[in-house]
Scaffold this active site. Structure first.
Site: not given
Lengths: 144, 541
Positions: B475-477
């Site tokens: 969830s590190h876009i």
């Protein structure tokens, strides 16, 4: 000690209407006494102090379903008969107390966050998600 | 043209760390700033009440409102917003509300390595950034002071520093000390992870009181979130419009942005005028807004002459491993993670397999299995009652350990986000459609991190570990609006200005050419602070 309050006629009718069970309620009795439910809960949960206000919420949720209420009556009056229904009910009651949650109209709901037994069983004075001590308290194992 | 509904010298779309930090700095330097946020504005007390009252406490979005006009990827219903059109699922999550995803971030505040900026030159992979570590180093220091980062200057994090951390390191947990003893002399060097959590009172916020819930929500505010800088900006005169969903950027004949268009929760439309415009709506919504902005003079969307807007979508592919330790480690006391292994981020092998970092989690099995709830339900389902039940819970959870790795993912232009004009959200805005695929490099990273986890846990002493299946989302876009010097091959220049539109800036991880293996927030913050001067210059352009 078992103390069973005898409900007024009005209470019986209101409870029955609230559960939608006026016509199908088992004839034996119309309410399960909170004191009985607390005694049963204490026996299941073991060493912990249980809050009757929270217990009242769980009891209300359980007795909303006529079948569950009949099983609860049987467990309180006749004890554990080894049936699957009784085993299921005991598990449901334990999960209520440990997790602080219950089901209402098929939906999960919260009775208490901070007084769920899981925090106590884990040795926590305060639950996760709250302030639990001074910076660095976590460097040593819990003492309780 | 009709008068816009609102206007300001500088219009910043997005109130997460990228937008809020720039807004605070710009407003303090006297600029007239308007922050525009799609989602609602809530207080910490409201979020806490929602969290405590939410029976599933679904992680990490449980405390935050589901606004139908500002939808986001939801674990409860993963397909309600994002349309998955690729071989693999893109499962990252983020928040849409004032303060953005820093509400639920973990607070890890690492710097990228010098080699992370030169992946192409050093390893023949991915891209080089158009700036170097040395260019960004002073801004990293400024970002650490702005967010309030606690760290241990004695730890080797693969970088040189020109100044001290603003706060002393976080005290280690009992569990971290057990790992420290087990890993002494091993190839895995345990360090105190730099994190934006107060270890002493700092910037008007309290020191950490160990609630063990950095994610999904810090109850005390000891963990930095971007609400801090939204409020700094407001005190300096900035205005905030929330529940205002920007979905269109309009370009004038001079190639400059003239207005942005927005929708209100009831679907009605409005416009905002300004002299300089900043899109800081994270690496999903920023490219989507640009690609939705089709007009006669921007047939492929705004800022998209390179054709690269929305492409090179990246995450940090993730592997978690959990086990029961031979001895009690007493997890779930203190911040959710305090130490990590970082020396697995650098080495000659990066040409063959990804850099990764191993976080030592202080959560028991936590989100990996839904513990402690699932642990407790399991014992109850086995028929345990009374004293035996509470003893089983305590003896098991006190020995639960979980570690997890973020791995580097290479940029791939075919991994992309586009607006789906056929499928729209509740207020008629196109939903995001993702095409995504993990390559062999990622799969080698999963295998390498799994092997490292086995080795680390064997040194600690545990039962046989369990691993997460396949590839999880970190969830590190990142990616989607690549930074570079050449307008043919990049969306923004090194000052984060659009190559096509001189008064349009993009802030946030959308501009990262590559993602390294470090959590992106500190780099986002450093880049935002570095962009302040160019944004001010654009006002006079």
């Amino acid at each position: 000690m078992t103390v069973r309050a005898s409900p007024t006629r009005r209470q019986v009718i209101l409870a029955s209407v609230a559960t939608g069970a006026l016509l199908v309620a088992p004839p034996a009795k119309a309410q399960v006494a909170l004191a009985d439910f607390m005694a049963l809960s204490q026996q299941l949960a073991g060493p912990w102090d249980l809050d009757p206000d929270i217990g009242a919420t769980y009891l209300r949720a359980l007795t909303a379903d006529p079948t569950t209420r009949a099983t609860l009556d049987s467990l309180i009056d006749q004890g554990d008969d080894g049936s699957d229904a009784i085993a299921d009910l005991k598990r449901t009651i334990l999960k209520q107390w440990y997790l602080g949650t219950y089901e209402e109209d098929g939906q999960p709901a919260v009775a208490t966050f901070e007084r769920a037994l899981m925090w106590r069983a884990l040795g926590f004075e305060q639950p996760i998600g709250t302030c639990r001590g001074l910076t660095g308290y976590w460097s040593e194992p819990p003492t309780n | 043209m009709a008068e816009p509904d609102h206007s300001a010298d500088i219009v910043i779309v997005g109130s997460g760390v990228a937008g809020a930090l720039a807004a605070a700095e710009l407003a303090e330097r006297g600029a007239d700033v308007l922050i525009v946020e799609a989602g609602p504005r809530i207080t910490r007390d409201q979020a806490l009440a929602t969290y405590y009252d939410n029976p599933s406490r679904n992680w990490p979005s449980g405390p935050y409102p589901d606004a139908p006009y500002a939808p986001r990827p939801s674990y409860a219903d993963p397909d309600a917003y994002v349309i998955q059109a690729g071989e693999d699922r893109f499962a990252a999550s983020y928040e849409r509300l004032v303060g953005g995803t820093t509400w639920h971030w973990e607070a890890t505040s690492l710097r990228l390595l010098p080699s992370d900026f030169r992946l192409r030159s050093e390893f023949g992979l991915g891209e080089d950034w158009p700036i170097t570590y040395d260019d960004l180093e002073p801004w990293y220091g400024a970002a650490e002071r702005a967010l309030g980062v606690a760290g241990d200057p004695a730890d080797d994090l693969g970088v040189t520093r020109s100044d001290d951390y603003p706060m002393p390191p976080m005290p280690l947990s009992y569990m971290d000390r057990q790992f420290g003893t087990a890993l002494a002399g091993s190839p895995y060097v345990q360090v105190t992870t730099p994190a934006a959590r107060n270890t002493v009172p700092y910037a008007g916020r309290l020191a950490c009181c160990g609630s063990n819930s950095c994610t999904p929500l810090c109850p005390s505010g000891a963990k930095y979130d971007a609400l801090t800088h939204v409020e700094v900006a407001e005190r300096a005169g900035a205005r905030v419009l929330h529940d205002t969903v920007v979905h269109r950027v309009a370009i004038g004949d001079d190639r400059r942005v003239s207005t942005v268009g927005f929708k209100r929760p009831d679907g009605s439309e409005g416009t905002i005028g300004g002299r300089a415009f900043v899109l800081a709506a994270h690496a999903f919504e920023t490219p989507k807004i640009m690609l939705m902005s089709r007009a006669e003079n921007t047939p492929d969307g705004v800022g998209n002459s390179s054709g690269l807007v929305g492409r090179n979508l990246m995450d940090h592919p993730y592997k978690a491993t959990w086990a029961i330790a031979d001895h009690p480690v007493w997890p779930m006391r203190g911040p959710m993670t305090i130490t990590s292994i970082e020396n697995t981020r650098w080495g000659d092998w990066r040409a063959e397999r990804p850099a990764f970092r191993v976080a030592i989690y202080n959560l028991g099995w936590g989100w990996a299995t839904g513990a402690p709830v699932t642990t407790i339900n399991g014992f109850i389902d086995q028929g345990l009652e009374g004293e035996a039940l509470s003893q089983a819970i305590r003896e098991t959870v006190s020995r639960q350990v979980m570690i997890a790795s973020l791995t580097e993912q290479l940029p791939d232009p075919d991994n992309r986000i586009v607006p789906d004009f056929e499928q729209r959200d509740a207020i008629g805005i196109p939903r995001p459609k993702i095409t995504y695929r993990f390559d062999d490099y990622t799969h080698r990273g999963m295998a390498a991190s799994e092997a490292a986890h086995e080795d680390i846990l064997a040194r600690l002493g545990t039962d046989p570990p369990r691993h997460s299946n396949g590839v999880l989302a970190g969830s590190h876009i990142m990616g989607t609006c690549k930074m570079g010097r050449d307008p043919q091959t990049a969306v923004v220049d090194p000052d984060l200005r659009s190559h096509d539109h001189p008064n349009l800036f993009l802030l946030g991880s959308s501009v990262f050419p590559t993602g390294g293996a470090a959590n992106p927030t500190l780099t986002i913050a450093a880049l935002s602070l570095r962009a302040v001067e160019p944004i001010l210059e654009a006002l006079s352009g």
